[in-house]
Design a protein around this motif. Structure first.
Motif, PDB file in Angstrom:
ATOM      1  N   SER A   1     -11.864   3.551  -2.861  1.00 17.55           N
ATOM      2  CA  SER A   1     -10.615   3.518  -2.085  1.00 17.55           C
ATOM      3  C   SER A   1      -9.527   4.327  -2.788  1.00 17.55           C
ATOM      4  N   SER A   2      -8.483   4.663  -2.032  1.00 15.77           N
ATOM      5  CA  SER A   2      -7.315   5.324  -2.632  1.00 15.77           C
ATOM      6  C   SER A   2      -6.776   4.495  -3.792  1.00 15.77           C
ATOM      7  N   TYR A   3      -6.702   3.194  -3.576  1.00 17.32           N
ATOM      8  CA  TYR A   3      -6.200   2.292  -4.611  1.00 17.32           C
ATOM      9  C   TYR A   3      -7.002   2.482  -5.912  1.00 17.32           C
ATOM     10  N   GLY A   4      -8.306   2.599  -5.785  1.00 12.46           N
ATOM     11  CA  GLY A   4      -9.155   2.833  -6.961  1.00 12.46           C
ATOM     12  C   GLY A   4      -8.811   4.139  -7.668  1.00 12.46           C
TER      13      GLY A   4
ATOM     14  N   ASN B   1       0.522  10.668   8.107  1.00 17.14           N
ATOM     15  CA  ASN B   1      -0.499   9.925   8.848  1.00 17.14           C
ATOM     16  C   ASN B   1      -1.284   8.907   8.039  1.00 17.14           C
ATOM     17  N   SER B   2      -0.720   8.472   6.906  1.00 19.65           N
ATOM     18  CA  SER B   2      -1.363   7.370   6.179  1.00 19.65           C
ATOM     19  C   SER B   2      -1.355   6.146   7.077  1.00 19.65           C
ATOM     20  N   ASP B   3      -2.329   5.253   6.858  1.00 18.05           N
ATOM     21  CA  ASP B   3      -2.284   4.023   7.642  1.00 18.05           C
ATOM     22  C   ASP B   3      -1.149   3.130   7.132  1.00 18.05           C
ATOM     23  N   MET B   4      -0.820   2.108   7.928  1.00 15.75           N
ATOM     24  CA  MET B   4       0.217   1.161   7.503  1.00 15.75           C
ATOM     25  C   MET B   4      -0.468  -0.113   7.049  1.00 15.75           C
ATOM     26  N   ASP B   5      -0.104  -0.575   5.857  1.00 16.16           N
ATOM     27  CA  ASP B   5      -0.626  -1.855   5.403  1.00 16.16           C
ATOM     28  C   ASP B   5       0.526  -2.849   5.477  1.00 16.16           C
ATOM     29  N   LEU B   6       0.358  -3.906   6.261  1.00 14.29           N
ATOM     30  CA  LEU B   6       1.428  -4.890   6.409  1.00 14.29           C
ATOM     31  C   LEU B   6       0.928  -6.269   5.988  1.00 14.29           C
TER      32      LEU B   6
ATOM     33  N   GLY C   1       0.832  -1.204   0.000  1.00 15.68           N
ATOM     34  CA  GLY C   1       0.000   0.000   0.000  1.00 15.68           C
ATOM     35  C   GLY C   1       0.861   1.245   0.000  1.00 15.68           C
ATOM     36  N   SER C   2       0.294   2.339   0.519  1.00 18.94           N
ATOM     37  CA  SER C   2       0.970   3.623   0.337  1.00 18.94           C
ATOM     38  C   SER C   2       2.354   3.699   0.982  1.00 18.94           C
ATOM     39  N   SER C   3       2.587   2.980   2.095  1.00 14.12           N
ATOM     40  CA  SER C   3       3.922   3.123   2.693  1.00 14.12           C
ATOM     41  C   SER C   3       5.001   2.502   1.814  1.00 14.12           C
TER      42      SER C   3
ATOM     43  N   ASP D   1     -10.530 -10.818 -12.496  1.00 11.41           N
ATOM     44  CA  ASP D   1     -11.971 -11.030 -12.312  1.00 11.41           C
ATOM     45  C   ASP D   1     -12.504 -10.233 -11.119  1.00 11.41           C
ATOM     46  N   PHE D   2     -11.684  -9.300 -10.657  1.00 10.58           N
ATOM     47  CA  PHE D   2     -12.047  -8.555  -9.454  1.00 10.58           C
ATOM     48  C   PHE D   2     -12.236  -7.074  -9.783  1.00 10.58           C
ATOM     49  N   ASN D   3     -13.421  -6.560  -9.454  1.00 12.82           N
ATOM     50  CA  ASN D   3     -13.693  -5.136  -9.683  1.00 12.82           C
ATOM     51  C   ASN D   3     -13.303  -4.338  -8.436  1.00 12.82           C
ATOM     52  N   VAL D   4     -12.242  -3.558  -8.565  1.00 10.90           N
ATOM     53  CA  VAL D   4     -11.720  -2.783  -7.428  1.00 10.90           C
ATOM     54  C   VAL D   4     -12.770  -1.795  -6.909  1.00 10.90           C
ATOM     55  N   ALA D   5     -13.692  -1.395  -7.797  1.00  3.60           N
ATOM     56  CA  ALA D   5     -14.703  -0.398  -7.412  1.00  3.60           C
ATOM     57  C   ALA D   5     -16.043  -1.053  -7.072  1.00  3.60           C
TER      58      ALA D   5
ATOM     59  N   LEU E   1      -4.863  13.948  -5.746  1.00  3.93           N
ATOM     60  CA  LEU E   1      -6.194  13.329  -5.810  1.00  3.93           C
ATOM     61  C   LEU E   1      -6.544  12.583  -4.530  1.00  3.93           C
ATOM     62  N   LYS E   2      -5.534  11.990  -3.894  1.00  2.00           N
ATOM     63  CA  LYS E   2      -5.808  11.314  -2.627  1.00  2.00           C
ATOM     64  C   LYS E   2      -6.293  12.319  -1.584  1.00  2.00           C
ATOM     65  N   VAL E   3      -5.579  13.443  -1.460  1.00  2.00           N
ATOM     66  CA  VAL E   3      -5.991  14.449  -0.479  1.00  2.00           C
ATOM     67  C   VAL E   3      -7.354  15.013  -0.846  1.00  2.00           C
TER      68      VAL E   3
ATOM     69  N   GLU F   1       2.521  -7.437  -5.041  1.00  2.00           N
ATOM     70  CA  GLU F   1       2.848  -7.226  -6.450  1.00  2.00           C
ATOM     71  C   GLU F   1       2.174  -5.972  -6.999  1.00  2.00           C
ATOM     72  N   ASN F   2       0.910  -5.732  -6.646  1.00  2.00           N
ATOM     73  CA  ASN F   2       0.287  -4.516  -7.190  1.00  2.00           C
ATOM     74  C   ASN F   2       0.913  -3.261  -6.586  1.00  2.00           C
ATOM     75  N   THR F   3       1.415  -3.385  -5.358  1.00  2.00           N
ATOM     76  CA  THR F   3       2.148  -2.271  -4.755  1.00  2.00           C
ATOM     77  C   THR F   3       3.419  -1.966  -5.563  1.00  2.00           C
TER      78      THR F   3
ATOM     79  N   SER G   1      -9.755  13.692  -2.588  1.00  2.00           N
ATOM     80  CA  SER G   1     -10.872  12.762  -2.404  1.00  2.00           C
ATOM     81  C   SER G   1     -11.178  12.572  -0.916  1.00  2.00           C
ATOM     82  N   LYS G   2     -10.149  12.682  -0.072  1.00  2.00           N
ATOM     83  CA  LYS G   2     -10.403  12.574   1.371  1.00  2.00           C
ATOM     84  C   LYS G   2     -11.127  13.823   1.871  1.00  2.00           C
ATOM     85  N   ARG G   3     -10.626  14.999   1.442  1.00  2.00           N
ATOM     86  CA  ARG G   3     -11.271  16.238   1.906  1.00  2.00           C
ATOM     87  C   ARG G   3     -12.707  16.342   1.418  1.00  2.00           C
TER      88      ARG G   3
END
Ligand code: ATP
Ligand code: MG
Length: 353
Positions: free
Chosen positions: A186-189, A71-76, A61-63, A311-315, A168-170, A145-147, A172-174
């Protein structure tokens, strides 16, 4: 008159690009924040190794993809290298218990989620005024891998790609349209929408299609596939930097203005699927028409194909109302930027209000 307008528009574009760079720079995490997070990762890894000695805890993810904000979250993601291992649900429960006992984190194990995870949060303190939020998943190799794919895209043209994505991340959050749990994206989207735009919509493209470039040497099926999905992409960044030079010289301001215009009126929301791997696809060809899901919640209002898990729709979390709101926001942004604002800084502030 027209000449004067053109000049003032040119000046706005230049100023707006400059504002975007300055705005984004101050949103980047500090070195201290990154160091604290790395310490947390190491601590958690050490603890998990008391249960699974052959495990590694990796960031995704973002890290790890070059798109992180303060202050982004951590994805581990925990990978276990030994042959015999517990299933993800049991691991989540055990690791949850362990971290509850041994750390100050608030711990919430979600063993039955689509991707089982342990959610951790740490209350704010003087050293960490926003606390820490962290999700630990298990064996989620596709996410690693997508990261890496997003990281490669970010490093081909950081000035334009990273600036657009971070903005765009900021934004879309605001504007409160970055919550999959509430029917938005999601941010990923959003990152995938940006890459799709830069690879497949812009002409000449700003970015190459890394998944379609010819490999430098033959790649075996085994090397290129993971869980049945083709995860190969051109990842030699050094070589890419030498060889790829987009002939498109649009500034980041121009790209952002066009991005908003494209997603407010040109993208084929009703029939299209945005695929960074294959360009514009058709919902019916993928079996992604909403009706296919019967009376259940609609899952395919907005369709963004995952780069590997095709086969997975991220949205899929985006609801009818959610999409309406998101498109409304694209239109609002587009309107603000078309309205011949004379001060770039004010336009930017208004965008993110
Ligand atoms: P933020 O800074 O907002 O946390 P982020 O870059 O970490 O942004 P997330 O949306 O948190 O983005 O996604 C992190 C990772 O989780 C992605 O790289 C991806 O691997 C995975 N992921 C997130 N959302 C999805 C989704 N809808 N489908 C598939 N994978 C997802
Ligand atoms: Mg994240």
């Amino acid at each position: 008159q027209q000449h004067r307008r053109l000049i003032s528009r040119q000046r706005f574009i230049t100023d707006f690009s400059q504002c975007l760079f300055e705005f984004v720079v101050q949103l980047l995490p500090t070195t201290e924040e990154m160091a604290v997070k790395e310490d947390v990762r190491k601590l958690l890894e050490r603890l998990i190794r008391t249960i699974e000695p052959d495990s590694r805890l990796l960031s995704f993810g973002s890290s790890a993809n070059g798109f992180s904000l303060k202050n982004s979250d951590m994805d581990l993601c925990c990978l276990i290298d030994s042959g015999e291992r517990l299933n993800a649900a049991d691991l989540v429960t055990m690791v949850g218990d362990l971290l509850e006992r041994e750390t100050k984190f608030h711990v919430k194990p979600l063993p039955h989620a689509r991707i089982p995870i342990v959610k951790l949060t740490l209350d704010p303190s003087p050293a960490l005024p926003f606390g820490i939020a962290c999700d630990i998943g298990f064996e989620n190799r596709l996410a690693l891998e997508n990261t890496r794919l997003l990281m490669c895209y970010a490093s081909i043209d950081p000035a334009r790609v990273r600036t657009m994505v971070l903005f765009l991340k900021v934004w879309s959050k605001r504007r409160k349209i970055n919550s999959p749990y509430k029917g938005t994206l999601s941010s990923y989207g959003y990152v995938l929408l940006v890459i799709y735009f830069l690879v497949h919509v812009k002409n000449p493209p700003i970015l190459p299609n890394l998944q379609q470039m010819p490999p430098l040497r033959p790649i075996s099926e085994e090397e290129s596939h993971l869980n049945g999905f083709n995860i190969w992409f051109f990842d030699d960044i050094e070589l890419l930097r030498q060889r790829w030079k987009s002939s498109n010289t649009d500034t980041v301001a121009e790209l952002l203005i066009e991005f908003f215009k494209f997603y407010s009126r040109d993208f084929a929301y009703n029939t299209g699927v945005a695929s960074i791997r294959a360009g514009l696809l058709k919902k019916d060809a993928k079996g992604w028409l909403s009706e296919d899901y019967g009376t259940g919640r609609e899952r395919n209002r907005l369709c963004i194909e995952d780069p590997f898990e095709t086969d997975f729709n991220v949205a899929r979390c985006v609801t009818k109302d959610g999409l309406y709101t998101i498109r409304g926001e694209f239109m609002r942004a587009s309107r603000i930027l078309q309205a011949r604002p004379d001060r770039a800084i004010l336009a930017l502030a208004q965008l993110c209000e």
